[in-house]
Design a protein around this motif. Structure first.
Motif, PDB file in Angstrom:
ATOM      1  N   GLY A  74     -11.355 174.922  18.957  1.00 49.03           N
ATOM      2  CA  GLY A  74     -10.298 174.050  18.498  1.00 49.03           C
ATOM      3  C   GLY A  74      -8.923 174.600  18.589  1.00 49.03           C
ATOM      4  N   MET A  75      -8.864 175.698  18.335  1.00 47.91           N
ATOM      5  CA  MET A  75      -7.430 176.676  18.682  1.00 47.91           C
ATOM      6  C   MET A  75      -7.200 176.588  19.884  1.00 47.91           C
ATOM      7  SD  MET A  75      -7.206 179.438  15.825  1.00 47.91           S
ATOM      8  CE  MET A  75      -8.660 180.330  15.845  1.00 47.91           C
ATOM      9  N   ASN A  76      -8.049 176.832  20.939  1.00 50.95           N
ATOM     10  CA  ASN A  76      -7.786 176.696  22.122  1.00 50.95           C
ATOM     11  C   ASN A  76      -7.295 175.694  22.457  1.00 50.95           C
ATOM     12  OD1 ASN A  76      -8.112 177.943  24.991  1.00 50.95           O
ATOM     13  ND2 ASN A  76      -9.588 176.565  25.370  1.00 50.95           N
ATOM     14  N   ARG A  77      -7.946 174.336  22.223  1.00 46.88           N
ATOM     15  CA  ARG A  77      -7.263 173.176  22.611  1.00 46.88           C
ATOM     16  C   ARG A  77      -5.859 172.780  21.944  1.00 46.88           C
ATOM     17  NH1 ARG A  77      -6.894 169.411  26.288  1.00 46.88           N
ATOM     18  NH2 ARG A  77      -6.043 167.530  25.302  1.00 46.88           N
ATOM     19  N   LEU A  78      -5.811 173.396  20.702  1.00 45.13           N
ATOM     20  CA  LEU A  78      -4.607 173.242  20.079  1.00 45.13           C
ATOM     21  C   LEU A  78      -3.411 173.889  20.670  1.00 45.13           C
ATOM     22  CD1 LEU A  78      -5.480 173.373  16.284  1.00 45.13           C
ATOM     23  CD2 LEU A  78      -4.376 171.387  17.537  1.00 45.13           C
ATOM     24  N   SER A  79      -3.638 175.272  21.168  1.00 46.58           N
ATOM     25  CA  SER A  79      -2.708 175.952  21.959  1.00 46.58           C
ATOM     26  C   SER A  79      -2.073 175.235  23.155  1.00 46.58           C
ATOM     27  CB  SER A  79      -3.282 177.312  22.398  1.00 46.58           C
ATOM     28  OG  SER A  79      -3.530 178.006  21.320  1.00 46.58           O
ATOM     29  N   PHE A  80      -2.971 174.546  23.904  1.00 48.98           N
ATOM     30  CA  PHE A  80      -2.617 173.921  24.937  1.00 48.98           C
ATOM     31  C   PHE A  80      -1.756 172.555  24.481  1.00 48.98           C
ATOM     32  CE2 PHE A  80      -3.101 170.101  27.628  1.00 48.98           C
ATOM     33  CZ  PHE A  80      -2.741 170.394  28.642  1.00 48.98           C
ATOM     34  N   ASP A  81      -2.078 171.975  23.442  1.00 48.76           N
ATOM     35  CA  ASP A  81      -1.277 170.566  23.067  1.00 48.76           C
ATOM     36  C   ASP A  81      -0.032 171.191  22.275  1.00 48.76           C
ATOM     37  OD1 ASP A  81      -3.239 168.897  23.484  1.00 48.76           O
ATOM     38  OD2 ASP A  81      -4.256 168.990  21.505  1.00 48.76           O
ATOM     39  N   VAL A  82       0.138 172.209  21.694  1.00 50.96           N
ATOM     40  CA  VAL A  82       1.454 172.638  21.069  1.00 50.96           C
ATOM     41  C   VAL A  82       2.326 173.034  22.434  1.00 50.96           C
ATOM     42  CG1 VAL A  82       2.648 174.448  19.769  1.00 50.96           C
ATOM     43  CG2 VAL A  82       0.426 173.250  18.994  1.00 50.96           C
ATOM     44  N   MET A  83       1.813 173.597  23.448  1.00 50.93           N
ATOM     45  CA  MET A  83       2.718 174.085  24.509  1.00 50.93           C
ATOM     46  C   MET A  83       3.181 172.775  25.143  1.00 50.93           C
ATOM     47  SD  MET A  83       3.267 177.091  25.324  1.00 50.93           S
ATOM     48  CE  MET A  83       3.488 176.830  27.254  1.00 50.93           C
ATOM     49  N   LEU A  84       2.278 171.596  25.308  1.00 47.75           N
ATOM     50  CA  LEU A  84       2.598 170.246  25.787  1.00 47.75           C
ATOM     51  C   LEU A  84       3.868 169.676  24.887  1.00 47.75           C
ATOM     52  CD1 LEU A  84       2.591 167.964  27.907  1.00 47.75           C
ATOM     53  CD2 LEU A  84       0.647 167.204  26.475  1.00 47.75           C
ATOM     54  N   SER A  85       3.563 169.959  23.477  1.00 46.41           N
ATOM     55  CA  SER A  85       4.499 169.391  22.817  1.00 46.41           C
ATOM     56  C   SER A  85       6.012 170.033  22.792  1.00 46.41           C
ATOM     57  CB  SER A  85       4.182 169.884  21.171  1.00 46.41           C
ATOM     58  OG  SER A  85       4.302 171.024  20.868  1.00 46.41           O
ATOM     59  N   ALA A  86       6.096 171.329  23.313  1.00 46.12           N
ATOM     60  CA  ALA A  86       7.362 172.082  23.514  1.00 46.12           C
ATOM     61  C   ALA A  86       8.330 171.429  24.852  1.00 46.12           C
ATOM     62  CB  ALA A  86       6.964 173.444  23.763  1.00 46.12           C
ATOM     63  N   VAL A  87       7.492 171.050  25.553  1.00 41.69           N
ATOM     64  CA  VAL A  87       7.784 170.256  26.639  1.00 41.69           C
ATOM     65  C   VAL A  87       8.492 168.622  26.401  1.00 41.69           C
ATOM     66  CG1 VAL A  87       7.534 169.294  29.270  1.00 41.69           C
ATOM     67  CG2 VAL A  87       6.508 171.244  28.369  1.00 41.69           C
ATOM     68  N   THR A  88       7.827 167.814  25.690  1.00 40.82           N
ATOM     69  CA  THR A  88       7.880 166.656  25.086  1.00 40.82           C
ATOM     70  C   THR A  88       9.358 166.904  24.386  1.00 40.82           C
ATOM     71  OG1 THR A  88       6.401 166.716  23.576  1.00 40.82           O
ATOM     72  CG2 THR A  88       5.629 165.607  25.635  1.00 40.82           C
ATOM     73  N   ALA A  89       9.010 167.857  23.501  1.00 41.52           N
ATOM     74  CA  ALA A  89      10.163 168.160  22.608  1.00 41.52           C
ATOM     75  C   ALA A  89      11.673 168.304  23.241  1.00 41.52           C
ATOM     76  CB  ALA A  89      10.116 169.332  21.537  1.00 41.52           C
ATOM     77  N   LEU A  90      11.520 168.690  24.368  1.00 40.53           N
ATOM     78  CA  LEU A  90      12.908 168.668  25.216  1.00 40.53           C
ATOM     79  C   LEU A  90      13.274 167.418  25.877  1.00 40.53           C
ATOM     80  CD1 LEU A  90      14.803 170.617  26.510  1.00 40.53           C
ATOM     81  CD2 LEU A  90      13.331 170.903  28.676  1.00 40.53           C
ATOM     82  N   LEU A  91      12.189 166.457  26.055  1.00 38.63           N
ATOM     83  CA  LEU A  91      12.529 165.301  26.522  1.00 38.63           C
ATOM     84  C   LEU A  91      13.180 164.311  25.332  1.00 38.63           C
ATOM     85  CD1 LEU A  91       9.316 164.554  28.713  1.00 38.63           C
ATOM     86  CD2 LEU A  91      11.698 165.253  29.375  1.00 38.63           C
ATOM     87  N   VAL A  92      13.009 164.774  24.221  1.00 32.80           N
ATOM     88  CA  VAL A  92      13.242 163.861  22.988  1.00 32.80           C
ATOM     89  C   VAL A  92      14.578 164.561  22.602  1.00 32.80           C
ATOM     90  CG1 VAL A  92      12.932 163.326  20.514  1.00 32.80           C
ATOM     91  CG2 VAL A  92      11.044 163.305  22.117  1.00 32.80           C
TER      92      VAL A  92
END
Length: 215
Positions: A74-92
């Motif tokens: 689960g943490m391995n998947r969450l790490s990828f998701d949080v990295m993706l959120s850093a990119v989407t946060a920039l778009l916001v």
């Protein structure tokens, strides 16, 4: 192993065999205990255990189980998701910054100091051999918010001074003296607060504190 269940190796081994072997003897549990080695190291570690099991017990079906293994996946998947959120946060964040600044040149000047903390933090993580995990990836997303906050404060103050008739050079100097000072002190407070995490015995919290201080 079945003999151990019947007490052939003594009561201590009998108790251990009873807890690890099924009554029919066709299933067994092997417990491997490790320290906090982090998700990035845990997944290859389990693969090495699987390879060792295939070499020593080629006819047995071996599967890692338990809450720890589920948590690592689960943490391995969450790490990828949080990295993706850093990119989407920039778009916001960028459209919000444009709405707050509303000056083309100041907005373009505000983009590098907003993105640089994330790029520099990734570089620092590489130099310090810190892996991307839930906590460290979360700091990357937080870094955007921290950087954008000060950037908006400074940019808006510069814009207002320029619009009131100040030349750009004096507007920047006055803004740095007045608005820049509390912005810098708020950074010192954050550095001190995140620095307290270095005293933690958990590897994940220490890595989070170090990366947040650098950011």
């Amino acid at each position: 192993a079945l003999g151990a269940r019947r007490g052939a190796a003594g009561p201590a081994v009998e108790a251990l065999a009873t807890s690890l072997l099924s009554p029919s003897g066709d299933r067994s549990a092997v417990i491997v205990r490790v320290a906090d080695i982090g998700t990035a190291r845990s997944l290859p570690f389990v693969e090495r255990l699987r390879a060792a099991a295939r070499d020593t017990m080629p006819h047995a079906a071996v599967e890692p189980v338990g809450q720890w293994w589920l948590a690592q996946q689960g943490m391995n998947r969450l790490s990828f998701d949080v990295m993706l959120s850093a990119v989407t946060a920039l778009l916001v964040i960028l459209p919000i910054m444009w709405f707050a600044i509303r000056d083309p040149r100041l907005f373009l000047a505000a983009i590098p100091p907003t993105i640089l903390p994330v790029i520099a933090t990734l570089g620092f993580m590489g130099l310090a051999h810190i892996t991307v995990r839930i906590g460290t990836a979360m700091i990357l997303a937080i870094a955007l918010g921290l950087a954008a906050d000060d950037t908006v404060h400074l940019s808006v103050r510069i814009r207002d001074r320029v619009r009131s008739g100040c030349d750009p050079s004096s507007a920047v100097s006055a803004t740095m003296l007045r608005t820049g000072r509390p912005c810098s002190f708020s950074s010192y407070v954050l550095i001190g607060g995140f620095g307290s995490m270095l005293a933690s015995s958990l590897l994940a919290l220490r890595a989070m504190g170090l990366i947040a201080m650098f950011t």
